[in-house]
Design a protein around this motif. Structure first.
Motif, mmCIF file in Angstrom:
data_model
loop_
_atom_site.group_PDB
_atom_site.id
_atom_site.type_symbol
_atom_site.label_atom_id
_atom_site.label_comp_id
_atom_site.label_asym_id
_atom_site.label_seq_id
_atom_site.Cartn_x
_atom_site.Cartn_y
_atom_site.Cartn_z
ATOM 1 N N GLU A 337 6.943 8.387 -3.551
ATOM 2 C CA GLU A 337 5.716 9.112 -3.814
ATOM 3 C C GLU A 337 4.667 8.210 -4.497
ATOM 4 N N GLY A 340 4.653 4.695 -1.882
ATOM 5 C CA GLY A 340 4.602 4.874 -0.439
ATOM 6 C C GLY A 340 5.788 4.231 0.276
ATOM 7 N N LYS A 343 7.652 3.740 8.040
ATOM 8 C CA LYS A 343 8.545 4.501 8.929
ATOM 9 C C LYS A 343 9.898 3.816 9.009
ATOM 10 N N ASP A 352 4.861 6.279 8.431
ATOM 11 C CA ASP A 352 4.340 5.591 7.248
ATOM 12 C C ASP A 352 3.669 6.598 6.317
ATOM 13 N N LYS A 353 3.808 6.365 4.996
ATOM 14 C CA LYS A 353 3.178 7.250 4.016
ATOM 15 C C LYS A 353 2.562 6.420 2.895
#
Length: 377
Positions: A337, A340, A343, A352-353
């Motif tokens: 969180e 990040g 994937k 991806d984040k």
């Protein structure tokens, strides 16, 4: 008071006689024979009266007069002559001789002319002293006038500007040179003219108006607040001749007062106690400080409001404020969180984040309840 008199004559009998007559009257008398000896005394001694013969060898009493005039001495000079001569008498008077007498000079005449000359010298000395005092007073007043930050304008009974100091440039926007001699109302073309109304009232009533607070309505100095004091202007004979206006710029003070009044509410934080004022001051100080800030307090005391205030009062206000409730995130997800992931980085990472730090780039991250994070993390 004893007067100092110089007698210049090449005849010993005249020097002796004049000294005897004048000494009897209580004067200090110096005698010399020629021009050169006279010059030495004149250059070293402050004299009250000079009596000189017209003939002094290669020089003359006219040369003595020229020297006295050139030196700007306030010493009367009596010229005496053994032979009537219109030319020398005319030249002596032109050069400022106090009197011109022909020999022989009687005692009564000498004492009378001397008495008149010394009175004349006393008047000149008094006038010079008064002029010096007036000049000193003027210079002191001018120095005070220039040193004040308050704008000062004096006007006559017809509202024509007599004088103004340099501070009027900063407050009103015009220099003293621009307004002296002009009607005050006509030089005020860029404001609401509140000072003109105050001066007008003083000229009408001859009474002082103290600290009248107004907003100038100046076209250039928007929001300028001044305190106006207007008083009658009197001459030395206590005759009413006009008015003097003092304008003090209190815009900064007014803004500070306004801010203090507004401090009952500070960026959605409400409170007016001394402790809350300290919080407001500290929050403003931290707003532009490049450092990590620890905000402590029980749940519900407004830590998030303080964080929001620090962010929005500082230079990062136009950037994101990202809040992370650390206690609501599982230990296994906290790193993802915050920073990040890409994937496939772990099971369930299907795309991806971007992390919270990335989302708050150049802005502020507020880690709420950071104390609840597991020590393992």
């Amino acid at each position: 008071m004893k007067s100092k008199i110089l007698v210049i004559d090449d005849e010993e009998s005249i020097r002796f006689t004049f000294k005897a007559f004048l000494s009897e009257e209580g004067h200090e008398v110096l005698t010399v024979v020629d021009y050169q000896a006279a010059m030495e005394i004149i250059s070293e001694t402050e004299l009250d009266f000079i009596i000189t013969d017209i003939i002094l060898g290669s020089k003359s009493g006219i040369d003595i007069l020229r020297k006295v005039k050139k030196s700007d001495m306030r010493c009367p000079v009596l010229v005496i002559n053994g032979e009537p001569n219109i030319d020398s008498a005319t030249e002596a008077v032109r050069l400022g001789a106090f009197d011109y007498l022909y020999k022989p000079v009687r005692k009564e005449t000498l004492l009378r002319v001397t008495s008149h000359a010394l009175r004349h010298k006393s008047i000149l000395d008094g006038k010079k002293l008064l002029e010096a005092e007036n000049e000193r007073y003027r210079l002191n007043l001018e120095a005070i006038f220039k040193s004040l930050n308050d704008g000062i304008v004096t006007v006559d009974r017809e509202m024509r500007v007599i004088e103004a100091n340099e501070a009027t440039r900063n407050i009103c926007g015009f220099s003293p040179e621009e307004i002296v001699g002009k009607r005050f109302g006509k030089v005020l073309s860029r404001c609401n003219k509140p000072c003109h109304k105050v001066l007008k009232e003083t000229l009408k009533t001859k009474k002082t108006i103290r600290e009248f607070r107004v907003e100038c309505g100046h076209q250039v100095r928007s929001g300028q607040i001044v305190l106006l004091t207007s008083s009658p202007l009197m001459d030395r004979k206590k005759k009413f001749v006009g008015a003097v206006l003092v304008a003090r710029d209190i815009t900064r003070l007014s803004n500070l007062e306004k801010k203090l009044k507004e401090r009952h509410k500070f960026h959605n934080i409400i409170g007016k106690s001394l402790r809350m004022q300290e919080v407001y001051r500290l929050t403003e100080y931290l707003a532009d400080t490049e450092t990590t800030v620890l905000i402590t307090g029980e749940s519900g005391t407004g830590k998030e409001l303080v964080a929001s205030a620090i962010h929005h009062r500082g230079k990062r206000a136009d950037k994101p404020l990202v809040t992370v409730n650390c206690s609501a995130l599982a230990e296994t997800l906290l790193e993802s969180e915050l920073f990040g992931h890409v994937k496939g980085a772990f099971t369930g990472a299907i795309k991806d984040k971007a992390g919270r730090f990335q989302l708050a780039d150049k802005g502020t991250v507020f880690l709420d309840e950071i104390g609840d994070i597991s020590p393992i993390v």
